[in-house]
Design a protein around this motif. Structure first.
Motif, PDB file in Angstrom:
ATOM      1  N   GLY A  83      10.822 -18.984  -5.902  1.00  0.00           N
ATOM      2  CA  GLY A  83       9.864 -19.950  -5.380  1.00  0.00           C
ATOM      3  C   GLY A  83       9.882 -20.128  -3.878  1.00  0.00           C
ATOM      4  N   ASP A 239       2.952 -19.829   4.155  1.00  0.00           N
ATOM      5  CA  ASP A 239       4.267 -20.074   3.562  1.00  0.00           C
ATOM      6  C   ASP A 239       5.405 -19.896   4.561  1.00  0.00           C
ATOM      7  N   GLY A 247       6.762 -27.411  -0.462  1.00  0.00           N
ATOM      8  CA  GLY A 247       7.109 -26.247  -1.271  1.00  0.00           C
ATOM      9  C   GLY A 247       7.076 -26.515  -2.760  1.00  0.00           C
ATOM     10  N   ASN A 250       4.314 -25.152  -5.140  1.00  0.00           N
ATOM     11  CA  ASN A 250       4.275 -23.788  -5.661  1.00  0.00           C
ATOM     12  C   ASN A 250       4.423 -23.751  -7.169  1.00  0.00           C
TER      13      ASN A 250
END
Length: 295
Positions: A83, A239, A247, A250
């Motif tokens: 991730g 990103d 984050g 995601n």
């Protein structure tokens, strides 16, 4: 005569014993209340830990505080390796550190100039910084985005650093004010007599003397910068420069959401701030107390 004296002594001993019992009961009640408050404060962390070790089925089918039937520690490996949380974590660290250091240095310079140097307009400048505390963050998003877009700083970490420094300067200066007012002028006068320049006097004498309150401002700035979301979500699109706070998106898909991975990401984002606060909480209290007294 003797019996009267003995009676008074016995009465005083009885009152003392009663006061001791009352005091012990009060302390016991206080400890019970504090333990209950601490448990209440820890409840979200315990829930988040259990949440991060579950899969989607366990999240919806098991009670909130129930242990996962089979702890999914792979959720942490997934968010770290797949991730891009490792990249977001690194971005959060260096952006937070740079913005915090710049804010503390610039805030100290402004506070020193306002409190320790005599010049026209010092009160007006201080008033401008204090007025800036009343400006809502959300009202500045569009103007800031327009400015950063014109100068080519959109989707660039410098836009975040500049925003963090600008919005944290007023609270930093406010915390430093009381401490700088209380500094003895005799130290500066002795340094001037010895031929010390203003710049050297600030960095070699005044700056080290304010270490306790600087630690407080640094921790407060770090917590704000680490947890900040709205600026990152507005100014950063790639990103490569995203931080941990955005984050987590995601793992939110159009049709499915990996709730265990989201919990693991949130847990990773909380741990650095939690550990820092546990080790430096005394410095926060010390710095606030030192900066709250003038004279």
């Amino acid at each position: 005569m003797m019996s009267g004296t003995a009676g008074r002594l016995e009465g005083g001993a009885g009152a003392g014993a009663g006061a001791a019992v009352t005091r012990k009961f009060g302390y016991s009640l206080l400890y019970i209340v504090l333990i209950a408050v601490a448990a209440l404060q820890l409840f979200p962390l315990v829930w988040l830990l259990f949440f991060s070790l579950k899969n989607n089925q366990e999240v919806f089918n098991l009670p909130a505080l129930s242990l996962p039937m089979n702890p999914h520690w792979e959720n942490y490996a997934k968010v770290w390796n797949v991730g891009n949380i490792n990249l977001y974590f690194f971005n959060s660290v260096w952006i937070t550190v740079v913005a915090t250091v710049l804010t503390v240095i610039f805030g100290s310079l402004v506070t020193y100039a306002v409190t320790r140097m005599k010049w026209k307009g010092s009160s007006f400048v201080l008033g401008l910084f204090m007025v800036a505390m009343m400006i809502p963050v959300h009202s500045t998003l569009i103007p800031l985005f327009s400015i950063f877009n014109k100068v080519g700083l959109t989707d660039h970490p410098l836009s975040l650093i500049l925003s963090y420094v600008a919005f944290n300067m007023p609270i930093t200066i406010m915390i430093l004010l009381g401490f700088y007012y209380a500094l003895p002028r005799e130290v500066e006068e002795a340094a001037v007599i010895d031929g010390c320049s203003v710049n050297r006097m600030f960095f070699r004498i005044v700056f080290p003397m304010t270490s306790s309150v600087l630690a407080t401002t640094a921790i407060i700035n770090m917590i704000y910068n680490w947890n900040e979301f709205i600026f990152v979500n507005t100014f950063i699109s790639s990103d490569a420069y995203k931080t941990l706070t955005v984050g987590v998106q995601n793992f939110i898909g159009q049709y499915t959401t990996d709730w265990g991975a989201i919990g693991a990401t949130l847990m990773i984002s909380i741990l650095p701030i939690l550990i820092t606060f546990l080790f430096l909480s005394n410095r926060i209290v010390e710095g606030i107390a030192a900066g709250s007294v003038k004279g």
